[in-house]
Every structure is written in structure tokens, then in C-alpha cells.
Design a protein around this motif. Structure first.
Motif, PDB file in Angstrom:
ATOM      1  N   UNK A   1      81.047  33.263 122.131  1.00 28.97           N
ATOM      2  CA  UNK A   1      80.578  33.891 123.359  1.00 28.97           C
ATOM      3  C   UNK A   1      81.545  33.706 124.516  1.00 28.97           C
ATOM      4  N   UNK A   2      82.327  32.627 124.518  1.00 31.29           N
ATOM      5  CA  UNK A   2      83.191  32.318 125.657  1.00 31.29           C
ATOM      6  C   UNK A   2      84.667  32.528 125.354  1.00 31.29           C
ATOM      7  N   UNK A   3      84.987  33.222 124.261  1.00 30.12           N
ATOM      8  CA  UNK A   3      86.391  33.482 123.954  1.00 30.12           C
ATOM      9  C   UNK A   3      87.053  34.128 125.157  1.00 30.12           C
ATOM     10  N   UNK A   4      88.124  33.541 125.703  1.00 31.49           N
ATOM     11  CA  UNK A   4      88.716  34.073 126.933  1.00 31.49           C
ATOM     12  C   UNK A   4      89.350  35.443 126.754  1.00 31.49           C
ATOM     13  N   UNK A   5      89.296  36.228 127.826  1.00 33.13           N
ATOM     14  CA  UNK A   5      89.925  37.538 127.852  1.00 33.13           C
ATOM     15  C   UNK A   5      91.412  37.363 128.164  1.00 33.13           C
ATOM     16  N   UNK A   6      92.232  38.403 127.936  1.00 36.15           N
ATOM     17  CA  UNK A   6      93.653  38.306 128.311  1.00 36.15           C
ATOM     18  C   UNK A   6      93.849  37.956 129.784  1.00 36.15           C
ATOM     19  N   UNK A   7      92.982  38.483 130.668  1.00 35.52           N
ATOM     20  CA  UNK A   7      93.109  38.168 132.091  1.00 35.52           C
ATOM     21  C   UNK A   7      92.888  36.684 132.332  1.00 35.52           C
ATOM     22  N   UNK A   8      91.879  36.127 131.679  1.00 33.88           N
ATOM     23  CA  UNK A   8      91.607  34.709 131.855  1.00 33.88           C
ATOM     24  C   UNK A   8      92.742  33.847 131.313  1.00 33.88           C
ATOM     25  N   UNK A   9      93.317  34.254 130.183  1.00 37.03           N
ATOM     26  CA  UNK A   9      94.440  33.499 129.626  1.00 37.03           C
ATOM     27  C   UNK A   9      95.615  33.490 130.592  1.00 37.03           C
ATOM     28  N   UNK A  10      95.857  34.654 131.213  1.00 35.67           N
ATOM     29  CA  UNK A  10      96.973  34.750 132.151  1.00 35.67           C
ATOM     30  C   UNK A  10      96.703  33.945 133.412  1.00 35.67           C
ATOM     31  N   UNK A  11      95.436  33.815 133.774  1.00 32.92           N
ATOM     32  CA  UNK A  11      95.072  33.185 135.042  1.00 32.92           C
ATOM     33  C   UNK A  11      95.101  31.670 135.000  1.00 32.92           C
ATOM     34  N   UNK A  12      94.978  31.071 133.819  1.00 31.26           N
ATOM     35  CA  UNK A  12      94.915  29.607 133.774  1.00 31.26           C
ATOM     36  C   UNK A  12      96.239  28.970 134.156  1.00 31.26           C
ATOM     37  N   UNK A  13      97.290  29.777 134.260  1.00 29.50           N
ATOM     38  CA  UNK A  13      98.568  29.234 134.689  1.00 29.50           C
ATOM     39  C   UNK A  13      99.509  28.996 133.524  1.00 29.50           C
ATOM     40  N   UNK A  14     100.670  28.474 133.837  1.00 27.91           N
ATOM     41  CA  UNK A  14     101.715  28.260 132.846  1.00 27.91           C
ATOM     42  C   UNK A  14     101.351  27.099 131.937  1.00 27.91           C
ATOM     43  N   UNK A  15     101.221  27.360 130.645  1.00 31.89           N
ATOM     44  CA  UNK A  15     100.880  26.303 129.687  1.00 31.89           C
ATOM     45  C   UNK A  15     101.938  26.175 128.592  1.00 31.89           C
ATOM     46  N   UNK A  16     103.014  26.955 128.707  1.00 37.81           N
ATOM     47  CA  UNK A  16     104.093  26.834 127.742  1.00 37.81           C
ATOM     48  C   UNK A  16     103.898  27.614 126.463  1.00 37.81           C
ATOM     49  N   UNK A  17     102.858  28.461 126.405  1.00 38.76           N
ATOM     50  CA  UNK A  17     102.601  29.283 125.224  1.00 38.76           C
ATOM     51  C   UNK A  17     102.420  30.727 125.680  1.00 38.76           C
TER      52      UNK A  17
END
Length: 462
Positions: A68-84
């Protein structure tokens, strides 16, 4: 760190000097856990301490557990730089994840999941009976203020259970030892996303940020109260910029379900919104760059703010209660009310409390992961790891464990249930159709949570 992978020489990723890369997988089930898991993987495998003097290149794979909480592409981009690279992150079911671990020969797996999912993955990995299994690391994404025993025992069995502070490490060990479980996996570290430049006031800048939370508080009345007080604060101080920092847009989910988004409540607020009040999204670190006062009920953002020495306030308006999580800040010196903030009060944090939470600005954060890195390195260098042995088994928790495993399509023995393993559909068209249907179903679920469920609940109260 000698190679631990079981892949063939043709499959192995190698560095220019010929050394085999350390292969790491991060499995996460929400946007915030993805951020924690990815950054934790980086901190555990890179550094300058003695354990990494002969550091191998690192290859990190990102996997998102479908739910239910699988992140969207926007959310992945928003969490900041994580090196992946977010474009290389893929979605998997629990069974697909287990097959990936079996086939890819990872050295290290970081489980950034809710407790029940961690327990299921531990039993599923144990059932694989790999000749050389990966090192398994798990932990918590933020402040642990509820379900301490339940969450910890569901994480028991991992090789390393990270604690974000000395305070948490002591609590974690006490729980494990109290039930007769091995507590040696508990390892003190810190929140991996603390950082950023220390707070520097700027002439002409006066910004107050309220860090919203998806499920705290939960009721419409409480959330409307907080929003109204924030808006009133903006009206009282027209030259002050007042920001409502939101975690997600309507229809998206984070770690916790948000049934009453502040965006919806703001649309219905009498009198509208003042010009110096704004709703903002984005990476929390970037918002904190321009913050002069951070206000929250119990968000982990408070620890990020404190680490940067930004004035921080934890609200007591709705009480100091376990259900709100602000009881965690007892002794911090940060508990206060909107009335006092409206009058210009700024809390001063207790230095001893800060040190116990791992956010003291005394240089210790730079070495916070040294112990954890050393522990992981020692495990990677072993000839073989013992079988995974979670506290919960079909013998010790026969009325609890099977239900947890079944939610991830695993049987009591950790093996996939009949029908859980399906052949992957091939072809771009079939894959696109499958993804479209899956996204539609997830969107319908999220809209049901945010739109339909509250209506049905209100009707039941009539």
C-alpha cells in the motif's frame, strides 16, 4: 573484505583493479524507509575508519516491496540524494525478493521494512538454506515511541539490529534480554540522514516550519486545531514566513496512512490562508536550510533540526501522550505550546538529553557508524554465517507467526505458499498492462483510505 558472492566470474562486478564489488541490496516498503535503508547501506560500506582501509567498490541494488505504501517516482526523487539512481530501483513481491537474493548472491541485505515484513523476510531467507547467505541488517527509520517490544521481537534474527542512539540501544537490549533472546545483534549507530550545515540566522529571514505527520494526530478535530493555530501564527506575524511542510500529496502514501491530508483541511479553513503562509513539499534537508524555528508534534524532523542546532519546539497543545509520540521528548526542554510560541518563546534543548539521542553537536556523529561498520565487516569476513534464528518460530509463537508470514505469501516454514510463485509475464505490452492495473489498484486503495473510509466511519458514529 573478501568476496562473499556466489555468482560466476562472468556475472561478478569488478573494479578497475580487479577486485570484486561488495554487492548490497536494500529492500524498503515506503519512501522514508527507502531513504533510511539506502543511506544506511552507504554508511555501512563507506568510511574512513580502520575497518575500511582496504575498501572494495560497492554496488547497491534498490528493491521496493510491493504494498500500500510503495513510493511513487516523485516520492523517490524527493527523499534526496541517497547514492542510488531512482530509475534503477524496481518493485518486487516478497517471493520475488527471496528469489532475487537466491540468484544474485548479495553480500549484504538491508531490510528497511515494517516489523512484520522483516520477520517474514528473515524466515523466507532462512528457508532458502543458501550455502553462503548475506549479512542481514535492519533497524528503525526514526523515533521508536510505540510498539517497542512488538517491533523489536519482529526484527530479532537479523545479524545487526541498528539503534539510532545510546538511549535506544539500551532499551533494545533490555527487551531482548528480558525475554531470553540473544541481544548481541543490537548495535548503536545514529539516524543516517542527519547532517547539513549548522543553523545560521540571516538578516531579513524569519521562517517558521511546521513538520506535519501522516498519522499524528489522527482525528479531524486535532489536525484542524493544529492547522488553525499555524495559520493564526502567520496572521499574528505577517512579516514571518510560515511553512507547512507536507510529507506527501493526496493519493500518495508514506510509512503511515494519512486519512486526513492537511491539504484537504486547508481548502475548507474559514477565512482562507494568509499570504505569508505556504504549503511546501520537497527534501526535508533543503527546507531546514532556510528554517529559523521548526515546530512539530513528534516528527523525526525534530532530530534533524536539533542536529543542525535549529531552534526546535515540540507541541504540548494536545497533551503529552504516548499516542502522539511527544512523550519521547520528556526531559528534552523542547515541550511547549502555540500560545508561548506566539509570544516569542524559543525552547532551549537539554544537552544531556541531546547526547543520549545521538544528535549532540560535539563531533561524535562523525564516528557514529564506526562500530556498526566494524560489526558488518567482521561478519562479511567470516567463512560462513550461522543459520538465521529469529525469536519467533512455529513452536514459540504458533498463534502469531503463521499469520505474519501468510501476509507475504509464505507458509509457517518460510517457504512460498502454493500459488505464490507465478511465472513472470514477458513482453513490453504485458508488462505495461500489468503495471497499469497494479497502479490503478493501488490508487483505488489509497483513495479508499483517504476518501471512503472516513465517510463510512463518520456514518457509523451517527
Amino acid at each position: 573484505m573478501p568476496p562473499r558472492t556466489s555468482r560466476t566470474a562472468e556475472q561478478a562486478v569488478t573494479a578497475p583493479d580487479g577486485s570484486t564489488a561488495l554487492r548490497v541490496a536494500v529492500l524498503a516498503d515506503s519512501d522514508t524507509r527507502w531513504k533510511w535503508g539506502a543511506l544506511t547501506a552507504r554508511r555501512l560500506t563507506t568510511g574512513t575508519d580502520a575497518s575500511l582501509r582496504h575498501e572494495r567498490p560497492v554496488e547497491v541494488s534498490g528493491l521496493l516491496l510491493r504494498g500500500r505504501a510503495t513510493p511513487t517516482p516523485r516520492q523517490l526523487a524527493e527523499v534526496g540524494e541517497v547514492g542510488i539512481d531512482a530509475g534503477r530501483v524496481r518493485e518486487v513481491t516478497a517471493v520475488e525478493f527471496l528469489h532475487t537474493v537466491r540468484d544474485e548472491g548479495y553480500d549484504l541485505v538491508v531490510l528497511a521494512l515494517v516489523g512484520g515484513a522483516v520477520q517474514a523476510m528473515l524466515h523466507g531467507l532462512a528457508a532458502l538454506e543458501l550455502p553462503r547467505r548475506p549479512v542481514i541488517v535492519t533497524g528503525y527509520v526514526g523515533v521508536v515511541y510505540e510498539k517497542l517490544a512488538d517491533g523489536l521481537l519482529l526484527r530479532h534474527g537479523a545479524d545487526v539490529v541498528l539503534a539510532n542512539s545510546r538511549h535506544d540501544a539500551e532499551r533494545f537490549r533490555a527487551v531482548y534480554e528480558g525475554v531470553g533472546a540473544d541481544a548481541s545483534a543490537v548495535t548503536e549507530a545514529a539516524l543516517p540522514f542527519l547532517g547539513g550545515a549548522p543553523h545560521q540566522p540571516e538578516e531579513g529571514r524569519d521562517t517558521v516550519v511546521f513538520a506535519a505527520q501522516p498519522s499524528v494526530p489522527a482525528s479531524r478535530a486535532d489536525r484542524t486545531y493544529l492547522l488553525r493555530r499555524l495559520v493564526e501564527h502567520a496572521r499574528l506575524h505577517p512579516r514571518r514566513e510560515v511553512l507547512l511542510k507536507l510529507r506527501s500529496k493526496p493519493g500518495e502514501h508514506t510509512t503511515h496512512i494519512e486519512e486526513l491530508p492537511y491539504q484537504r483541511l486547508a481548502e475548507k479553513l474559514p477565512g482562507g490562508l494568509p499570504p505569508n503562509f505556504r504549503l511546501v513539499y520537497g527534501h526535508m534537508g533543503e527546507v531546514l536550510d532556510r528554517t529559523d524555528l521548526l515546530v512539530t508534534v513528534s516528527s523525526t524532523a525534530a532530530l534533524e533540526s536539533l542536529h543542525r542546532r535549529i531552534p526546535t519546539a515540540v507541541l504540548s497543545d494536545l497533551g503529552v501522550r504516548e499516542t502522539l509520540g511527544n512523550h519521547h521528548f520528556i526531559g528534552s526542554g523542547l515541550l511547549t505550546s502555540w500560545d508561548r510560541l506566539d509570544g516569542g518563546f524559543r525552547p532551549r534543548p537539554d544537552e544531556k538529553w541531546l547526547a543520549g539521542q545521538g544528535v549532540a553537536a560535539d563531533g561524535t556523529y562523525a564516528t557514529a557508524y564506526d562500530t556498526a561498520r566494524a560489526a558488518v565487516t567482521a561478519l562479511l569476513e567470516r567463512d560462513g554465517l550461522p543459520p538465521l534464528a529469529p525469536y519467533y518460530t512455529p513452536a514459540t509463537a504458533p498463534g502469531y507467526l503463521p499469520g505474519i508470514l501468510a501476509r507475504h505469501h509464505l507458509g509457517p516454514d518460510g517457504h512460498p505458499l502454493p500459488g505464490a510463485v507465478t511465472a513472470r509475464e514477458t513482453g513490453r505490452v504485458r508488462g505495461a498492462v500489468r503495471e497499469t492495473v497494479r497502479n490503478a489498484a493501488r490508487g483505488a486503495y489509497r483513495q479508499g483510505v483517504q476518501r471512503v473510509a472516513p465517510v463510512i466511519r463518520r456514518m457509523g458514529e451517527l
